[in-house]
Design an enzyme around this catalytic site. Structure first.
Site, PDB file in Angstrom:
ATOM      1  N   ASP A 197      49.512  42.310  34.096  1.00 15.90           N
ATOM      2  CA  ASP A 197      49.491  43.005  35.371  1.00 15.90           C
ATOM      3  C   ASP A 197      48.332  43.986  35.337  1.00 15.90           C
ATOM      4  OD1 ASP A 197      50.185  43.755  37.931  1.00 15.90           O
ATOM      5  OD2 ASP A 197      51.349  45.449  37.200  1.00 15.90           O
ATOM      6  N   SER A 198      47.853  44.307  36.530  1.00 15.82           N
ATOM      7  CA  SER A 198      46.589  45.023  36.662  1.00 15.82           C
ATOM      8  C   SER A 198      46.701  46.538  36.609  1.00 15.82           C
ATOM      9  CB  SER A 198      45.992  44.662  38.017  1.00 15.82           C
ATOM     10  OG  SER A 198      46.907  45.063  39.037  1.00 15.82           O
ATOM     11  N   GLY A 199      47.916  47.061  36.719  1.00 14.58           N
ATOM     12  CA  GLY A 199      48.093  48.497  36.918  1.00 14.58           C
ATOM     13  C   GLY A 199      48.447  48.825  38.358  1.00 14.58           C
ATOM     14  N   GLY A 200      48.468  47.786  39.188  1.00 12.40           N
ATOM     15  CA  GLY A 200      48.842  47.982  40.588  1.00 12.40           C
ATOM     16  C   GLY A 200      50.263  48.501  40.734  1.00 12.40           C
TER      17      GLY A 200
ATOM     18  N   ASP B 145      45.760  46.016  42.913  1.00 14.49           N
ATOM     19  CA  ASP B 145      46.270  46.206  44.271  1.00 14.49           C
ATOM     20  C   ASP B 145      46.989  47.532  44.378  1.00 14.49           C
ATOM     21  OD1 ASP B 145      48.438  45.586  42.631  1.00 14.49           O
ATOM     22  OD2 ASP B 145      49.530  44.531  44.203  1.00 14.49           O
TER      23      ASP B 145
ATOM     24  N   GLN C  69      50.086  41.590  50.040  1.00 11.04           N
ATOM     25  CA  GLN C  69      50.890  42.788  50.335  1.00 11.04           C
ATOM     26  C   GLN C  69      51.352  42.715  51.798  1.00 11.04           C
ATOM     27  OE1 GLN C  69      52.143  45.117  48.442  1.00 11.04           O
ATOM     28  NE2 GLN C  69      51.162  44.563  46.501  1.00 11.04           N
TER      29      GLN C  69
ATOM     30  N   ASP D  38      58.720  37.562  37.138  1.00  8.82           N
ATOM     31  CA  ASP D  38      58.836  38.435  35.981  1.00  8.82           C
ATOM     32  C   ASP D  38      59.674  39.613  36.424  1.00  8.82           C
ATOM     33  OD1 ASP D  38      56.541  39.772  37.523  1.00  8.82           O
ATOM     34  OD2 ASP D  38      57.090  41.244  36.011  1.00  8.82           O
TER      35      ASP D  38
ATOM     36  N   HIS E  76      69.940  37.937  24.574  1.00  5.72           N
ATOM     37  CA  HIS E  76      70.866  37.211  25.443  1.00  5.72           C
ATOM     38  C   HIS E  76      70.337  37.116  26.865  1.00  5.72           C
ATOM     39  CE1 HIS E  76      74.168  35.980  27.904  1.00  5.72           C
ATOM     40  NE2 HIS E  76      73.808  36.986  28.689  1.00  5.72           N
TER      41      HIS E  76
END
Length: 376
Positions: free
Chosen positions: A92-95, A146, A194, A271, A340
């Site tokens: 992930d980009s940090g968005g 983003d 978005q 995710d 689990h």
RNA sequence: GGGCAGUUACCAGAGUGGCCAAAUGGGGCAGACUGUAAAUCUGCUAGCUUACGCUUACGGUGGUUCGAAUCCAUCACUGCCCA
């Protein structure tokens, strides 16, 4: 990266496919465990492979940039070498941190000015340097920078925010296309839709993202405060437009029911921190429903954690023992719960795939949604 | 045998005349958690009650006082010290 669409459910938008990367293949629909700081918390790589059967995991640009830092990751030879995970990685980009750490940053046209949550130091993340960072981390799939718009944003803010994300996308893509991967295998760049809860904005965003013609596309800004029905509605609006021959990634979602609903609406990749974080906090997801393992009712229940579960821990340990471990604050509790939950999420995605291929997804799914939503 | 200190809610422990159903920890019971600032956070934890409130409560008993967990007497028990 390559995506082969294998089957489409005749009665819904659910699909089964295969993504091929230089680190191996991913059968979709897929759930991707989150390993923000280069580690899926409380889970060993060997368990991730053999017990959980994870096919791809996540890392995070913001977190890995701050610690251990790019120098270390680059000298390690990239994240795969550093953490020993030789299968696909997505970063992930940090968005999302623009959203979750909103008190520690200022958004400007050039990028996001962050104050580190670790030591307060200042760092500028731009669409361009976020590409550079992800080149150094070396993930197979890297994400556009983003603004993850809060689900409660008003129309004007959501519109502005979406437009900023689009401008950032153009810059990020241009930079991606003029740079090269560092470690001899290919990387692909997913843009992110978005538009908050507003159908016309979502539509506009999806059209813009689709027009970039990338190998895969993501849907962001969902499960961030909006009603669940709105989330499902937005997925439908967006997937109407995103190309069918490319994987669609619904970022950060969600509960087992959310995932099944997403699959039905044509999402391929998911995710979420829920199986790991909630697991560490005592919550177990099973195909019969949700259990809070700290609850008194499990104290003398010596039956297996999940008799229908596919992982080693499910049949090896009892509910009473796991409850004891949580109450004693033993590390093992978090390990067992995380293993689990992740194994269950991977199982769920795998079952959905089987039923899509078998052609009975539409009858299987509603029953499974009911089951997984129960509280035990 | 003598001296001193103490006895507070499930546990530890503060409180030494009214603001005390009683601080704070712990334990217990629940809840939350969605591209991870999270092995985190929140609520409740004498009884009845949605709440207001009422009742019973700070070792036992009996007093002083308008009013006592807090002051006095006495009994019981615990710890430490001296013989």
């Amino acid at each position: 990266m390559n995506f082969q669409l294998q089957h489409t459910d005749p009665k819904s938008n659910a699909r089964a496919g295969v993504i091929t990367t230089d680190h191996g293949t991913i059968e979709t629909p897929i759930f991707m465990p989150v390993g923000t700081a280069g580690s899926v918390k409380a889970v060993h790589q060997r368990e991730l492979k053999e017990d959980i059967k994870a096919q791809i995991i996540l890392g995070n640009t913001y977190h890995l940039y701050l610690r251990p830092g790019l120098d270390i990751i680059e000298r390690a030879g990239g994240l795969h070498k550093f953490n020993g995970w030789d299968r696909p990685i997505l970063t992930d980009s940090g968005g999302y941190q623009v959203f979750s750490l909103s008190d520690n940053r200022k958004l400007k046209e050039d990028g996001a000015h962050f104050r580190s949550h670790i030591d307060g130091s200042k760092h500028l993340f731009t669409p361009e340097n976020v590409v550079d960072i992800q080149r150094i981390i070396g993930a197979d799939i890297i994400m556009a920078f983003d603004e993850c718009t809060p689900g409660t944003a008003d129309y004007d803010y959501a519109k502005q925010s979406m437009e900023l994300t689009h401008r950032w996308l153009a810059r990020g893509l241009a930079h991606f296309d003029e740079t090269e991967p560092k470690y001899g295998y290919s990387q692909t760049y997913f843009p992110i839709v978005q538009g908050c809860v507003y159908p016309d904005l979502r539509k506009q965003s999806a059209e813009f993202i689709a027009s970039q013609n990338r190998e895969g596309n993501a849907i962001g800004g969902l499960a961030v405060g909006e009603p669940t029905d709105k989330m499902y509605e937005m997925i439908e609006v967006v997937n109407e437009i995103l190309p069918k021959d490319r994987p669609r990634y619904l970022m950060g979602v969600g509960t087992p029911a959310n995932i099944l609903e997403g699959i039905e609406r044509g999402v391929d990749m998911f995710d979420c921190v829920m199986p790991t974080r909630n697991g560490r906090n005592g919550m177990l997801f099973t195909n019969q429903g949700i259990m809070n393992m700290k609850n008194e009712k499990w104290k003398d229940d010596f039956s297996p954690i999940d008799s229908a579960g596919t992982s080693y821990v499910d049949s090896f340990y009892s509910k009473a023992y796991l409850r004891h471990l949580f109450h004693s604050q033993e590390f093992l509790a978090m390990q067992i719960a995380s293993i689990h939950n992740l194994a269950f999420y991977l199982w769920l995605a795998g079952e959905a795939r089987k039923h899509i291929i078998a052609g009975d997804f539409s009858s299987w799914k509603p029953q499974m949604v009911r089951q997984v939503s129960q509280r035990l």
